[in-house]
Every structure is written in C-alpha cells, then in structure tokens.
Design a protein around this motif. Structure first.
Motif, short mmCIF file in Angstrom:
data_model
loop_
_atom_site.label_atom_id
_atom_site.label_comp_id
_atom_site.label_asym_id
_atom_site.label_seq_id
_atom_site.Cartn_x
_atom_site.Cartn_y
_atom_site.Cartn_z
N GLU A 99 -74.48 -36.96 63.86
CA GLU A 99 -73.43 -36.30 63.06
C GLU A 99 -72.32 -35.79 63.97
O GLU A 99 -71.13 -35.93 63.65
CB GLU A 99 -74.05 -35.17 62.24
N PHE A 147 -70.04 -38.68 65.05
CA PHE A 147 -69.02 -39.09 64.09
C PHE A 147 -67.86 -38.10 64.05
O PHE A 147 -66.71 -38.48 63.80
CB PHE A 147 -69.65 -39.29 62.71
N ARG A 148 -68.15 -36.85 64.32
CA ARG A 148 -67.05 -35.88 64.44
C ARG A 148 -66.18 -36.21 65.64
O ARG A 148 -64.96 -36.03 65.62
CB ARG A 148 -67.61 -34.47 64.54
N GLN A 193 -63.82 -38.88 64.63
CA GLN A 193 -62.71 -38.31 63.88
C GLN A 193 -61.71 -37.65 64.82
O GLN A 193 -60.50 -37.64 64.54
CB GLN A 193 -63.23 -37.30 62.87
N ALA A 236 -64.59 -41.74 55.44
CA ALA A 236 -64.71 -40.34 55.02
C ALA A 236 -63.48 -39.91 54.23
O ALA A 236 -63.59 -39.23 53.20
CB ALA A 236 -64.91 -39.44 56.24
N GLY A 281 -77.07 -40.29 60.45
CA GLY A 281 -75.95 -39.41 60.77
C GLY A 281 -74.71 -39.78 60.01
O GLY A 281 -73.96 -38.90 59.56
N LEU A 282 -74.46 -41.09 59.84
CA LEU A 282 -73.30 -41.53 59.06
C LEU A 282 -73.44 -41.08 57.62
O LEU A 282 -72.46 -40.59 57.02
CB LEU A 282 -73.18 -43.05 59.13
N GLN A 311 -75.10 -38.47 56.47
CA GLN A 311 -74.89 -37.02 56.40
C GLN A 311 -73.41 -36.68 56.50
O GLN A 311 -72.89 -35.81 55.79
CB GLN A 311 -75.66 -36.33 57.52
N TRP A 312 -72.72 -37.37 57.41
CA TRP A 312 -71.31 -37.08 57.64
C TRP A 312 -70.46 -37.47 56.43
O TRP A 312 -69.59 -36.71 55.99
CB TRP A 312 -70.85 -37.81 58.89
N ALA A 370 -70.93 -35.04 53.52
CA ALA A 370 -70.18 -33.79 53.66
C ALA A 370 -68.74 -33.96 53.22
O ALA A 370 -68.08 -33.00 52.81
CB ALA A 370 -70.24 -33.31 55.11
#
Length: 346
Positions: free
Chosen positions: A90, A93-94, A97, A170, A197-198, A200-201, A204
């Motif tokens: 997670e 992936f942040r 971004q 996202a 993780g993707l 979950q991201w 959100a």
C-alpha cells in the motif's frame, strides 16, 4: 557506444545495498553512481549525481520513500523504481502516486529468489531507462468544452493499464458513483505479491467495492474486479469469470480480458486502454470496437507512459482519446443493467 545507465540505490539495509550492487555488476550497461541509506541521503545524492534512475525502499529512516519520491520529482526529477516487500504494497502505491514509475518486490523464496530478482531488476532498469524523463503530466484535462461522446449501454467495462496505471485508476474510480449499473474489470500489470495492496489502495479511493476474481464467480453491477496475483481474468459467454495463470511467454492480460468482453457482451462491451509501456490492450480494444461496443484510450499527453494508448490509437481501436476525468464522465453516462445471460453478437 551508448552511455551506461547511471543509477542511485537507496535502502536502509546495507545487506540489501550490497546484494543489489552484486546483482547489477554483470550488466555492463548499468553503472552504480552511489548508494544511500535513507530518503534524505538519496535526495542529497540525487541533486549532485543527477542519476538516470533511482531505486527506493519505502520504509527508511529520516525520510521514507514516499516523501523522497515527492521531493526528488519536484527538485531533481529522475526515473524512480520502488523496491519493497509485499507487506509494504500500500505504501508502494502511494510512492507511485508521488511520482515513482514502477514497483517491484524484494526477493523471497516465493517469488523466485535472488537469481530471478536479479534478472528482473536488470530488465526493469533497462526498460525504465527508455522512458522519456518529462515533467509529470496531469491525468485530468485542463478546463474546456466536454468531449462529444457516443452514448450507449454496457454490461461490462474493462480497463487495461501498466506503468503509471495505479494513480490513473485510483483517480478514475474515485469519480464513479456507487450506483454504477455495470461491473468494471481491471487488468493492471503489477508484480506478484502486490495485488492485495493494489486492492486496498483502490478501495480507499473508490466508493465501489473492489473484489479479487475467482473462477466461476458471476460479476455484479457496481463492483470492480481484479485478477489474483500472477493471473489473468476473462468473462465467459456463460456470464461466469475465468481466472488463469498468465503465460510467461505472452504478458497480454489486457488483451485477454478485452477479447473476452467482446465475445461475452458483444455491442454492450466497453473498454479503455490507459497509460503503460508496450501495446497490451490494443488488439482486445479493437475487438470490442468491431463488436460494436465502446472503446476509449487515455489521451497520450495525460499518460505517464503513452505507449499502450498510442498503440490502440494507431490501430484504430479507440473511438475517443480522453483524459481520466473525461473518461470518468463517459463511464458515468453509460447505463444498462447486467442481464441474466450476456448478450453476444456473432
């Protein structure tokens, strides 16, 4: 002779740094310019060394990989490869971004071990070195008249993405309503271990529930589906989903998905190819268009890497080229409940 690819390695583990250096030593076209043990040191060295590519862990003291990615892309732009454990997916992936281009997992016995990791690391660095280093493009369009789009009804919509895809996905999913009247299927190129993780991201960011597909599952309107790690996903003419391992020789999970939607839904299929290297999705999107469905491509000037949308546009697969917000508008305008038996046009 081409200049070697100059890279900066950043990880808080001296053992990892030594391993990375050893694995890259046989590659004569890659030169290690420096190493850093935290994000702050990586930023300082990036300013002085001006590397072609920087590898970053996400969990580091003083400055983590997310902040380091933001600062590097603002102050001294470079291609950034995040190398992290699946437990930090997670956070990885942040970092994407924040400006990183790709993410790959640290070696474990489950993902092939050190030898396999070394081969993948060298291949990924070489591929990323060919990505033009340009300022990060906005994935939404500047204010202007809305695009004129052909309306229609879809029973399922597929999205294909690779490099730069997670932030675009996202953003796109965040702009869709929770009452979306059809399912969305995603084929995102991602390293094994990072699907959770993707999910979950994206969960959100989106009001829509995100599910990992299983063979025999029937897609539901208003849900978003991802394939499991290392697998591709298709929709059968029976209306059920089929999940299969990705062939190591073909890596065309996007084409497989979109071709299946064209067969299952015919003129009520929809698809879009987003940012990424290569051409995955182009032939599948063309199949959707030939079936009479709706076919879009992300506008190349809004992509981190425009290769995949450009391939779709070159072969005439996409009827419209849209920034992510324009694509979201198009998806919001589509309607049509999922039928008991998918429509098919032979």
């Amino acid at each position: 002779m081409n200049k070697p690819i100059k890279i900066l390695l950043a990880d808080d583990s001296p053992t990892m740094l030594k391993m990375f250096s050893g694995l890259l030593a046989p590659a004569s076209d890659i030169r290690i310019a420096g190493t850093a043990q935290d994000g702050a040191e990586a930023l300082t060295l990036a300013r002085s060394l001006k590397p072609d590519l920087i590898t970053l862990d996400v969990r580091m003291p003083r400055m983590d990989g997310i902040e380091a990615s933001q600062r590097i892309m603002t102050e001294v732009p470079s291609r950034i490869l995040v190398i992290s454990g699946a437990v930090d997916a997670e956070m990885s992936f942040r970092a994407l971004q924040a400006g990183a281009l790709e993410v790959m997992p640290k070696p474990t016995p489950l993902n092939g071990g050190i030898s396999s990791f070394g081969t993948q690391l060298i291949s990924t660095i070489r591929s990323m070195a060919g990505v033009p280093l340009t300022p990060r493009r906005p994935i939404i369009a500047p204010p202007g008249p809305p695009p004129v789009l052909r309306g229609g009804r879809v029973n399922g919509f597929g999205l294909v993405a690779a490099t730069g895809g997670p932030p675009a996905l996202a953003m796109l999913l965040s702009l869709l309503p929770p009452t979306l009247p059809y399912p969305v299927f995603i084929a995102q190129h991602v390293s094994v271990g990072f699907t959770s993780g993707l999910r979950q991201w994206l969960s959100a960011a989106s009001p829509l529930p995100i599910e990992v597909a299983r063979t025999g599952m029937r897609p539901q309107a208003g849900y978003v589906y991802l394939p499991p790690d290392g697998h591709q996903m298709q929709v059968l003419m029976s209306g059920e989903m089929l999940v299969e391992p990705i062939s190591p020789l073909h890596g065309t999970l996007g084409d497989a998905l979109l071709h299946s939607l064209a067969r299952a839904y015919g003129n009520r299929a929809g698809g879009a190819v987003l940012t990424g290297m290569g051409s995955d999705g182009a032939t599948g999107l063309l199949a959707i268009r030939r079936a009479g469905g709706l076919a879009f491509a992300q506008s190349p000037d809004s992509c981190v890497v425009p290769g995949m949308p450009e391939a779709a546009l070159r072969n005439g697969a996409a009827e419209s080229s849209l920034a992510v917000d324009g694509m979201a508008s198009a998806l919001r305008a589509l309607s049509g409940p999922l039928p008991t038996v998918p429509l098919h046009r032979s």
